[in-house]
Design a protein around this motif. Structure first.
Motif, PDB file in Angstrom:
ATOM      1  N   GLY A  67     -56.349  -8.191  -9.927  1.00 49.42           N
ATOM      2  CA  GLY A  67     -57.369  -7.893 -10.051  1.00 49.42           C
ATOM      3  C   GLY A  67     -58.656  -8.295  -9.347  1.00 49.42           C
ATOM      4  N   LEU A  68     -58.537  -8.885  -8.195  1.00 53.55           N
ATOM      5  CA  LEU A  68     -59.259  -9.413  -7.198  1.00 53.55           C
ATOM      6  C   LEU A  68     -60.233  -8.363  -6.845  1.00 53.55           C
ATOM      7  N   GLU A  69     -61.660  -8.567  -6.393  1.00 55.37           N
ATOM      8  CA  GLU A  69     -62.714  -7.537  -6.124  1.00 55.37           C
ATOM      9  C   GLU A  69     -62.769  -7.337  -4.455  1.00 55.37           C
ATOM     10  N   ARG A  70     -63.067  -6.286  -4.061  1.00 55.27           N
ATOM     11  CA  ARG A  70     -63.105  -5.782  -2.580  1.00 55.27           C
ATOM     12  C   ARG A  70     -64.221  -5.823  -2.277  1.00 55.27           C
ATOM     13  N   ASP A  71     -64.891  -6.079  -1.006  1.00 54.73           N
ATOM     14  CA  ASP A  71     -66.183  -5.583  -0.682  1.00 54.73           C
ATOM     15  C   ASP A  71     -66.216  -4.333  -0.003  1.00 54.73           C
ATOM     16  N   GLN A  72     -67.404  -3.922   0.619  1.00 52.45           N
ATOM     17  CA  GLN A  72     -67.496  -2.620   0.981  1.00 52.45           C
ATOM     18  C   GLN A  72     -66.602  -2.072   2.101  1.00 52.45           C
ATOM     19  N   SER A  73     -65.963  -3.247   2.875  1.00 54.81           N
ATOM     20  CA  SER A  73     -65.196  -2.938   3.884  1.00 54.81           C
ATOM     21  C   SER A  73     -63.638  -2.707   3.290  1.00 54.81           C
ATOM     22  N   GLY A  74     -63.506  -3.092   2.121  1.00 55.06           N
ATOM     23  CA  GLY A  74     -62.243  -2.914   1.442  1.00 55.06           C
ATOM     24  C   GLY A  74     -61.361  -4.440   1.500  1.00 55.06           C
ATOM     25  N   SER A  75     -62.064  -5.392   2.091  1.00 52.61           N
ATOM     26  CA  SER A  75     -61.489  -6.977   2.180  1.00 52.61           C
ATOM     27  C   SER A  75     -61.820  -7.579   0.734  1.00 52.61           C
ATOM     28  N   TYR A  76     -60.930  -8.710   0.657  1.00 57.80           N
ATOM     29  CA  TYR A  76     -61.214  -9.673  -0.431  1.00 57.80           C
ATOM     30  C   TYR A  76     -61.856 -10.638  -0.167  1.00 57.80           C
ATOM     31  N   PRO A  77     -63.211 -10.727  -0.588  1.00 53.15           N
ATOM     32  CA  PRO A  77     -64.006 -11.800  -0.042  1.00 53.15           C
ATOM     33  C   PRO A  77     -63.603 -13.154  -0.659  1.00 53.15           C
ATOM     34  N   SER A  78     -62.747 -13.064  -1.773  1.00 53.29           N
ATOM     35  CA  SER A  78     -62.380 -14.498  -2.490  1.00 53.29           C
ATOM     36  C   SER A  78     -61.075 -13.964  -3.144  1.00 53.29           C
ATOM     37  N   GLY A  79     -60.203 -15.239  -3.034  1.00 51.91           N
ATOM     38  CA  GLY A  79     -58.968 -15.205  -3.651  1.00 51.91           C
ATOM     39  C   GLY A  79     -57.660 -15.129  -2.582  1.00 51.91           C
ATOM     40  N   THR A  80     -57.972 -15.096  -1.566  1.00 49.91           N
ATOM     41  CA  THR A  80     -57.223 -14.799  -0.268  1.00 49.91           C
ATOM     42  C   THR A  80     -57.243 -15.828   0.774  1.00 49.91           C
ATOM     43  N   ASN A  81     -58.182 -16.685   0.359  1.00 49.23           N
ATOM     44  CA  ASN A  81     -58.568 -17.801   1.388  1.00 49.23           C
ATOM     45  C   ASN A  81     -58.981 -19.153   0.965  1.00 49.23           C
ATOM     46  N   ASP A  82     -58.764 -19.272  -0.165  1.00 48.73           N
ATOM     47  CA  ASP A  82     -59.081 -20.465  -1.089  1.00 48.73           C
ATOM     48  C   ASP A  82     -58.153 -21.170  -1.838  1.00 48.73           C
ATOM     49  N   VAL A  83     -58.347 -21.889  -2.779  1.00 45.37           N
ATOM     50  CA  VAL A  83     -57.382 -22.506  -3.787  1.00 45.37           C
ATOM     51  C   VAL A  83     -56.313 -21.465  -4.396  1.00 45.37           C
ATOM     52  N   TYR A  84     -57.170 -20.354  -4.832  1.00 46.70           N
ATOM     53  CA  TYR A  84     -56.385 -19.558  -5.465  1.00 46.70           C
ATOM     54  C   TYR A  84     -55.268 -18.988  -4.599  1.00 46.70           C
ATOM     55  N   ALA A  85     -55.696 -18.539  -3.504  1.00 41.14           N
ATOM     56  CA  ALA A  85     -54.653 -18.459  -2.416  1.00 41.14           C
ATOM     57  C   ALA A  85     -53.263 -19.118  -2.266  1.00 41.14           C
ATOM     58  N   ILE A  86     -53.840 -20.453  -2.623  1.00 40.72           N
ATOM     59  CA  ILE A  86     -52.668 -21.371  -2.567  1.00 40.72           C
ATOM     60  C   ILE A  86     -51.739 -21.016  -3.709  1.00 40.72           C
ATOM     61  N   GLY A  87     -52.423 -20.880  -4.927  1.00 43.96           N
ATOM     62  CA  GLY A  87     -51.672 -20.439  -6.099  1.00 43.96           C
ATOM     63  C   GLY A  87     -50.696 -19.191  -6.055  1.00 43.96           C
ATOM     64  N   ILE A  88     -51.224 -18.233  -5.182  1.00 44.38           N
ATOM     65  CA  ILE A  88     -50.351 -17.157  -4.699  1.00 44.38           C
ATOM     66  C   ILE A  88     -49.271 -17.492  -4.085  1.00 44.38           C
ATOM     67  N   VAL A  89     -49.443 -18.506  -3.194  1.00 40.77           N
ATOM     68  CA  VAL A  89     -48.304 -18.792  -2.361  1.00 40.77           C
ATOM     69  C   VAL A  89     -47.347 -19.635  -3.346  1.00 40.77           C
ATOM     70  N   PHE A  90     -47.800 -20.267  -4.247  1.00 47.02           N
ATOM     71  CA  PHE A  90     -46.574 -20.933  -4.906  1.00 47.02           C
ATOM     72  C   PHE A  90     -45.877 -19.867  -5.670  1.00 47.02           C
ATOM     73  N   ALA A  91     -46.568 -18.837  -6.416  1.00 48.11           N
ATOM     74  CA  ALA A  91     -45.738 -17.900  -7.009  1.00 48.11           C
ATOM     75  C   ALA A  91     -44.691 -17.173  -6.137  1.00 48.11           C
ATOM     76  N   ARG A  92     -45.404 -16.850  -4.772  1.00 51.36           N
ATOM     77  CA  ARG A  92     -44.461 -16.195  -3.935  1.00 51.36           C
ATOM     78  C   ARG A  92     -42.972 -16.902  -3.332  1.00 51.36           C
TER      79      ARG A  92
END
Length: 320
Positions: free
Chosen positions: A244-269
């Protein structure tokens, strides 16, 4: 002009009060005094004040939100320390697994002592200087470990004249081993990435992000608002939309993919269901503890800075 005049702890507390921070006489004052006598004022106040500053506050004339207490500020400081410990536990697991898989796969292909041969790497013209530098770094680290009388390094060099790669990777930094991986032949990298069920390029990005995060944690530096230059490649992550990460007008993810949550995603992967469940439980407990200590700002303010969405616990659905 920066004022570098030395100030006593009592004077520092007076400055905080003049900027609107609530530090009442009695126990709150004594607690603040005790903490600032043993902890670095700059690390606590300058490191964690931003969320507590009034929106109208100017850099030259800072003022805290109404009701901000020193205890709140210190709670955020302690929270950051707590989550550094949590993250470091799983970052070390990622590092150990990556080093072990790389050493095994490379040695199976080229032998245990053939990591200083150019032909065993992706020796295209653009990589030559980087490979040679890597060789030099490996030899320099070997010499350094010998001078420190590292038991395993000294034993193998003295008895056999070489150090097996599975021993060497334990004394190389995470960054050096990630560079080793980057310079391997494309098919060899893919063989390693396959062990983690990810693409070779994405695995390199994962390791680069984890290496930076590991250094931040190991050096006890502010962590919760860490931002990286690179973003995760979300299209390669199955079921990513469940977060459920939010996208900006360009369709990119402004948060959740280049921060400490992103590291959590890496852990899960990379670490699987059991470790992901443990990580989620540990972070949930840390968030709950901090939430009880905040009243000027909310836990959602902190989580937003970290890139954590409302449905952050759905990380479990990304685990393999």
């Amino acid at each position: 002009m920066i004022d570098k005049t030395y100030r006593t702890v009592a004077q520092l507390i007076d400055i905080l009060r003049s900027r609107g921070m609530v530090i009442e006489d009695g126990a709150p004052h004594d607690t603040a005094m005790r903490i600032l006598e043993t902890e670095n004022y700059y690390n606590i106040v300058n490191g964690y004040k931003d969320l507590f500053l009034s929106p109208e506050s100017a850099p030259s004339q800072e003022h805290y939100r109404n009701g901000t207490t020193f205890e709140e500020l210190y709670a955020l400081y302690q929270f950051d320390r707590d989550i550094r410990h949590i993250y470091l536990k799983y970052l070390l697991k990622v590092e150990n697994t990556f080093k072990s898989v790389l050493a095994h796969e490379f040695s199976a292909l080229y032998g245990h002592d053939n990591y200083l041969k150019l032909e065993n790497f992706d020796a295209v013209p653009d990589n030559i200087s980087s490979i040679i530098k890597l060789f030099g770094d490996i030899q320099q680290e070997t010499a350094r470990q010998m001078s420190k009388h590292h038991q395993a390094v000294t034993h193998y060099l003295s008895e056999y004249g070489y150090i097996p790669l599975w021993v060497l990777v334990n004394v190389l930094t995470f960054g050096k081993v990630t560079m080793f991986y980057k310079l391997m032949k494309p098919q060899d990298k893919q063989n390693i990435a396959r062990k983690f069920h990810v693409d070779a390029k994405e695995l390199h990005k994962y390791m680069s992000l984890c290496g930076l995060a590991r250094n931040q944690c190991a050096h006890d530096e502010r962590f919760f608002d860490l931002k990286f230059r690179w973003h995760l490649h979300t299209r390669s992550i199955a079921n990513f939309s469940c977060l459920g990460l939010e996208r900006d007008q360009s369709g990119s993810y402004p948060s959740g993919t280049n921060d400490v949550y992103a590291i959590g995603i890496v852990f899960a992967r990379l670490l699987g269901t059991a470790d992901t469940a443990e990580f989620i439980a540990s972070m949930s407990a840390a968030f709950s503890k901090l939430e009880q200590q905040l009243h000027t700002i909310s836990i959602k303010d902190v989580m937003r800075i970290m890139g954590y969405p409302a449905a952050w616990e759905r990380l479990q659905q990304l685990a393999r």
